[in-house]
Design an enzyme around this catalytic site. Structure first.
Site, mmCIF file in Angstrom:
data_model
loop_
_atom_site.group_PDB
_atom_site.id
_atom_site.type_symbol
_atom_site.label_atom_id
_atom_site.label_comp_id
_atom_site.label_asym_id
_atom_site.label_seq_id
_atom_site.Cartn_x
_atom_site.Cartn_y
_atom_site.Cartn_z
ATOM 1 N N CYS A 1 19.410 -7.947 8.497
ATOM 2 C CA CYS A 1 19.000 -8.157 9.886
ATOM 3 C C CYS A 1 17.642 -7.500 10.177
ATOM 4 O O CYS A 1 16.620 -8.015 9.749
ATOM 5 C CB CYS A 1 20.090 -7.688 10.838
ATOM 6 S SG CYS A 1 19.901 -8.364 12.506
ATOM 7 N N HIS B 1 24.856 -10.251 9.355
ATOM 8 C CA HIS B 1 25.480 -8.960 9.048
ATOM 9 C C HIS B 1 26.684 -9.186 8.126
ATOM 10 O O HIS B 1 27.813 -9.344 8.597
ATOM 11 C CB HIS B 1 25.922 -8.259 10.334
ATOM 12 C CG HIS B 1 24.801 -7.642 11.100
ATOM 13 N ND1 HIS B 1 24.409 -6.326 10.902
ATOM 14 C CD2 HIS B 1 23.986 -8.151 12.043
ATOM 15 C CE1 HIS B 1 23.396 -6.056 11.704
ATOM 16 N NE2 HIS B 1 23.114 -7.148 12.410
ATOM 17 N N GLU C 1 28.317 -7.135 6.428
ATOM 18 C CA GLU C 1 29.308 -6.064 6.532
ATOM 19 C C GLU C 1 30.374 -6.349 7.577
ATOM 20 O O GLU C 1 31.488 -5.806 7.512
ATOM 21 C CB GLU C 1 28.638 -4.716 6.824
ATOM 22 C CG GLU C 1 28.090 -4.532 8.235
ATOM 23 C CD GLU C 1 26.681 -5.053 8.416
ATOM 24 O OE1 GLU C 1 26.046 -4.675 9.422
ATOM 25 O OE2 GLU C 1 26.217 -5.850 7.565
#
Length: 223
Positions: free
Chosen positions: A111, A194, A196
């Site tokens: 990002c 993202h 994660e």
């Protein structure tokens, strides 16, 4: 020994458990690196000694965060939506990106991290996109033909691509979602989303962290 993965801290105005302003990283990000076999290490943003500080690490992860100051990519004006700009954070992250790319240290950028790399290589950003990709899951098309759903939170995107970068994934609206640098000395990948956020349950997203960590070296000094 697990390879050491440096992750620059993000400044936070408050953290209730610590009672003061804090330097933080997202727990989901840390856990994704740990699952991949890495030893995540949050490092303090400081403008000096960047090269010598990074010498002890096996890889660098540039995480998400606030916006880069527009003057960093030559913009004369700042859009009202730009937020959480911090001069020290910008200086440190840009230095991290340049040192990692120049030295061949494996680098994963997420990002804001993608924005940092793009600006470090002379690219520019669109300061506010309409509509923003915030709190949004949407498909991206990888240029190899794969399509996957990703989790996004950003209101800016790449405008002019940095020198040497090539686009490897896009969203339906044309937003650049991933880039690589064929001329890089070491492993490098950057994604706008993202991974994660969903890596704990989505093997495709976890694989990005796995691949990154597995490409890092394990010098004898860590053993």
């Amino acid at each position: 020994m697990r390879p050491l993965i440096a992750i620059p801290a993000r400044f936070s105005a408050s953290a209730s458990a610590l009672r003061y302003a804090a330097e933080v990283n997202a727990r989901a990000l840390i856990e994704a690196v740990w699952r991949a076999g890495g030893e995540p290490v949050t490092i303090h943003p400081a403008a000096d000694e960047v090269s010598s500080r990074l010498a002890r690490f096996d890889g660098i992860l540039l995480p998400g965060g606030g916006d880069l100051a527009p003057h960093r990519y030559g913009a004369a004006e700042t859009h009202a939506s730009v937020y959480d700009v911090d001069d020290l954070q910008d200086t440190f992250d840009l230095s991290i990106a340049r040192v990692a790319l120049d030295s061949g240290l494996p680098l994963l950028a997420i990002c804001r991290g993608l924005h940092v790399v793009n600006v470090a290589l002379g690219g520019t950003l669109q300061q506010d996109m309409d509509p923003a990709h915030r709190h949004l899951r949407h498909p991206v098309t990888v240029h190899s033909g794969l399509s996957t759903e990703v989790s996004c939170y950003h209101h800016q995107r790449v405008d002019r691509l940095g020198d040497g970068l090539v686009v490897t994934a896009t969203a339906a609206d044309g937003t650049i979602e991933a880039v690589e640098l064929p001329s890089a000395c070491g492993w490098f990948a950057a994604v706008q989303w993202h991974p994660e956020d969903t890596a704990a349950t989505d093997p495709v997203q976890q694989n990005l962290f796995d691949t990154f960590v597995h490409t890092t070296t394990r010098p004898a000094r860590h053993g």
